[in-house]
Design an enzyme around this catalytic site. Structure first.
Site, PDB file in Angstrom:
ATOM      1  NE  ARG A 287      -8.316  78.933  -3.636  1.00  0.00           N
ATOM      2  CZ  ARG A 287      -8.017  78.958  -2.420  1.00  0.00           C
ATOM      3  NH1 ARG A 287      -7.144  78.638  -1.882  1.00  0.00           N
ATOM      4  NH2 ARG A 287      -9.221  79.348  -1.558  1.00  0.00           N
ATOM      5  CE  LYS A 288     -13.558  72.197  -4.051  1.00  0.00           C
ATOM      6  NZ  LYS A 288     -14.917  71.737  -3.370  1.00  0.00           N
TER       7      LYS A 288
ATOM      8  CG  ASN B 289     -10.907  54.252   7.300  1.00  0.00           C
ATOM      9  OD1 ASN B 289     -11.513  54.620   7.981  1.00  0.00           O
ATOM     10  ND2 ASN B 289     -11.517  54.365   6.082  1.00  0.00           N
TER      11      ASN B 289
ATOM     12  CE  LYS C  60      -9.727  48.728   5.217  1.00  0.00           C
ATOM     13  NZ  LYS C  60     -11.172  49.189   4.986  1.00  0.00           N
TER      14      LYS C  60
ATOM     15  CG  ASP D  66       0.177  65.520   5.586  1.00  0.00           C
ATOM     16  OD1 ASP D  66       0.446  66.336   6.436  1.00  0.00           O
ATOM     17  OD2 ASP D  66      -0.700  65.814   4.440  1.00  0.00           O
TER      18      ASP D  66
HETATM   19  C1  LIG Z   1       9.134  71.409   1.553  1.00  0.00           C
HETATM   20  C2  LIG Z   1       8.299  70.499   0.814  1.00  0.00           C
HETATM   21  C3  LIG Z   1       9.102  69.113   1.081  1.00  0.00           C
HETATM   22  C4  LIG Z   1       8.200  67.967   0.708  1.00  0.00           C
HETATM   23  C5  LIG Z   1       7.237  67.918   1.575  1.00  0.00           C
HETATM   24  C6  LIG Z   1       5.974  67.211   1.041  1.00  0.00           C
HETATM   25  C7  LIG Z   1       4.874  67.764   1.220  1.00  0.00           C
HETATM   26  C8  LIG Z   1       4.294  67.851   2.560  1.00  0.00           C
HETATM   27  C9  LIG Z   1       2.924  68.451   2.695  1.00  0.00           C
HETATM   28  C10 LIG Z   1       2.527  68.829   4.152  1.00  0.00           C
HETATM   29  C11 LIG Z   1       1.112  69.544   4.178  1.00  0.00           C
HETATM   30  C12 LIG Z   1       0.717  69.751   5.504  1.00  0.00           C
HETATM   31  O1  LIG Z   1       0.973  69.088   6.451  1.00  0.00           O
HETATM   32  S1  LIG Z   1       0.123  71.399   5.800  1.00  0.00           S
HETATM   33  C13 LIG Z   1      -0.188  71.360   7.387  1.00  0.00           C
HETATM   34  C14 LIG Z   1      -1.642  70.896   7.897  1.00  0.00           C
HETATM   35  N1  LIG Z   1      -2.595  71.937   7.210  1.00  0.00           N
HETATM   36  C15 LIG Z   1      -2.866  73.187   7.717  1.00  0.00           C
HETATM   37  O2  LIG Z   1      -2.034  73.530   8.780  1.00  0.00           O
HETATM   38  C16 LIG Z   1      -3.851  74.159   6.892  1.00  0.00           C
HETATM   39  C17 LIG Z   1      -4.675  74.869   7.722  1.00  0.00           C
HETATM   40  N2  LIG Z   1      -5.783  75.333   6.966  1.00  0.00           N
HETATM   41  C18 LIG Z   1      -5.751  76.382   6.208  1.00  0.00           C
HETATM   42  O3  LIG Z   1      -4.845  76.925   6.102  1.00  0.00           O
HETATM   43  C19 LIG Z   1      -6.897  76.853   5.383  1.00  0.00           C
HETATM   44  O4  LIG Z   1      -8.181  76.026   5.857  1.00  0.00           O
HETATM   45  C20 LIG Z   1      -6.568  76.068   4.000  1.00  0.00           C
HETATM   46  C21 LIG Z   1      -5.505  76.736   3.288  1.00  0.00           C
HETATM   47  C22 LIG Z   1      -6.539  74.809   3.903  1.00  0.00           C
HETATM   48  C23 LIG Z   1      -7.888  76.668   2.938  1.00  0.00           C
HETATM   49  O5  LIG Z   1      -8.083  77.950   3.259  1.00  0.00           O
HETATM   50  P1  LIG Z   1      -8.685  78.853   2.025  1.00  0.00           P
HETATM   51  O6  LIG Z   1      -7.236  79.022   1.140  1.00  0.00           O
HETATM   52  O7  LIG Z   1      -8.952  80.085   2.718  1.00  0.00           O
HETATM   53  O8  LIG Z   1      -9.755  78.116   1.098  1.00  0.00           O
HETATM   54  P2  LIG Z   1     -11.164  78.022   1.593  1.00  0.00           P
HETATM   55  O9  LIG Z   1     -11.545  79.193   0.727  1.00  0.00           O
HETATM   56  O10 LIG Z   1     -11.509  77.976   3.088  1.00  0.00           O
HETATM   57  O11 LIG Z   1     -11.819  76.566   1.032  1.00  0.00           O
HETATM   58  C24 LIG Z   1     -11.503  76.564  -0.515  1.00  0.00           C
HETATM   59  C25 LIG Z   1     -12.313  75.282  -0.948  1.00  0.00           C
HETATM   60  O12 LIG Z   1     -11.925  74.101  -0.463  1.00  0.00           O
HETATM   61  C26 LIG Z   1     -13.068  73.922   0.733  1.00  0.00           C
HETATM   62  N3  LIG Z   1     -12.571  73.214   1.652  1.00  0.00           N
HETATM   63  C27 LIG Z   1     -11.805  73.906   2.694  1.00  0.00           C
HETATM   64  N4  LIG Z   1     -11.264  73.113   3.718  1.00  0.00           N
HETATM   65  C28 LIG Z   1     -12.004  72.115   3.526  1.00  0.00           C
HETATM   66  C29 LIG Z   1     -12.194  70.907   4.615  1.00  0.00           C
HETATM   67  N5  LIG Z   1     -11.323  70.539   5.351  1.00  0.00           N
HETATM   68  N6  LIG Z   1     -13.012  69.913   3.819  1.00  0.00           N
HETATM   69  C30 LIG Z   1     -13.742  69.945   2.726  1.00  0.00           C
HETATM   70  N7  LIG Z   1     -13.597  71.152   2.083  1.00  0.00           N
HETATM   71  C31 LIG Z   1     -12.668  72.137   2.352  1.00  0.00           C
HETATM   72  C32 LIG Z   1     -13.922  74.997   0.976  1.00  0.00           C
HETATM   73  O13 LIG Z   1     -15.287  74.535   1.051  1.00  0.00           O
HETATM   74  C33 LIG Z   1     -13.731  75.620  -0.394  1.00  0.00           C
HETATM   75  O14 LIG Z   1     -14.513  74.884  -1.578  1.00  0.00           O
HETATM   76  P3  LIG Z   1     -15.647  75.714  -2.611  1.00  0.00           P
HETATM   77  O15 LIG Z   1     -16.337  76.561  -1.817  1.00  0.00           O
HETATM   78  O16 LIG Z   1     -14.209  76.290  -3.288  1.00  0.00           O
HETATM   79  O17 LIG Z   1     -16.131  74.699  -3.202  1.00  0.00           O
END
Ligand SMILES: CCCCCCCCCCCC(=O)SCCNC(=O)CCNC(=O)[C@H](O)C(C)(C)COP(=O)(O)OP(=O)(O)OC[C@H]1O[C@@H](n2cnc3c(N)ncnc32)[C@H](O)[C@@H]1OP(=O)(O)O
Length: 188
Positions: A155-156, A132, A134, A110
């Site tokens: 945005r994807k 996966n 393995k 991640d």
């Molecule tokens: C400090 C730095 C150091 C360095 C650190 C290094 C980087 C570390 C990074 C860590 C990142 C994390 O762990 S983040 C923590 C884990 N993740 C979370 O907690 C996220 C929780 N989920 C959310 O907040 C939300 O669902 C979002 C933000 C992901 C999406 O919400 P949104 O912005 O409203 O977008 P939304 O309209 O729903 O979806 C936009 C498009 O994406 C698609 N879509 C959305 N989710 C999905 C999905 N799961 N699977 C398939 N498709 C999806 C939708 O169909 C749509 O497609 P279309 O209709 O447009 O085609």
């Protein structure tokens, strides 16, 4: 770990690879930055966050004493849109006896694909991570996490990744991910 670090630092000499900042590298150094981010991008979540406790916030992967948890360094190749992470999971990350915990592997996947997404599009969040497993990763062994930004659609961001032994003879893990660029106009 040191040998691989030196090999990648050599690759940085012609500018094709960049050593990404590591220890104490965070986008948000101060709690007020974190608070501003949460209120701007995650208003729903912000209602549940304890601002007092926020003062203690640290990056998850930087919480262990040296050598006991997540030891890693990342390098980036802009032409190839790749982030490579050299990672050694320390003894505090054990899952099954002698093996690296699957959650620790997921964390570093991640972080690696997330770094790739952040470089490409800034403020992002993981929407989907498919892994996966393995082969088990031997605890305290050094692995290479190779991520590749495959495509961006609006945005994807679609990023794939694998985890291999340093001799690249053993494939431990394969993953795909979807990151979403946060839209401050959307109530997340
Ligand atoms: C400090 C730095 C150091 C360095 C650190 C290094 C980087 C570390 C990074 C860590 C990142 C994390 O762990 S983040 C923590 C884990 N993740 C979370 O907690 C996220 C929780 N989920 C959310 O907040 C939300 O669902 C979002 C933000 C992901 C999406 O919400 P949104 O912005 O409203 O977008 P939304 O309209 O729903 O979806 C936009 C498009 O994406 C698609 N879509 C959305 N989710 C999905 C999905 N799961 N699977 C398939 N498709 C999806 C939708 O169909 C749509 O497609 P279309 O209709 O447009 O085609």
């Amino acid at each position: 770990m040191r040998l691989l670090f030196d090999q990648f630092m050599k690759k940085c000499e012609d500018g094709s690879w960049i050593h990404l900042p590591s220890y104490n590298y965070t986008l948000f150094q101060r709690s007020q930055d974190i608070s501003a981010f949460i209120h701007a991008y995650l208003p729903t979540a912000s209602k549940l966050i304890n601002e007092e406790k926020l003062l203690q916030a640290k990056i998850f992967t930087r919480n262990f004493e040296d050598g006991l948890g997540f030891e890693y360094v990342m390098f980036y190749n802009d032409v190839e849109k790749r982030v490579v992470c050299v990672f050694e999971g320390g003894p505090y990350l054990q899952g099954m006896p002698g093996c690296l915990h699957g959650g620790a592997i997921a964390t570093m996947i991640d972080a690696t694909v997330g770094t790739s997404a952040m470089i490409a599009e800034g403020i992002v969040m993981t929407a989907n991570l498919n892994i996966n497993f393995k082969r088990p990763v031997p605890l305290c062994s050094v692995v290479l996490i190779n991520s590749q930004l495959d495509k961006i659609e609006g945005r994807k961001l679609f990023i794939s990744c694998n985890v291999q032994s340093v001799d690249e003879k053993t494939l431990y893990t394969e993953a795909t991910s979807l990151f979403i660029k946060l839209d401050p106009e959307k109530q997340v």
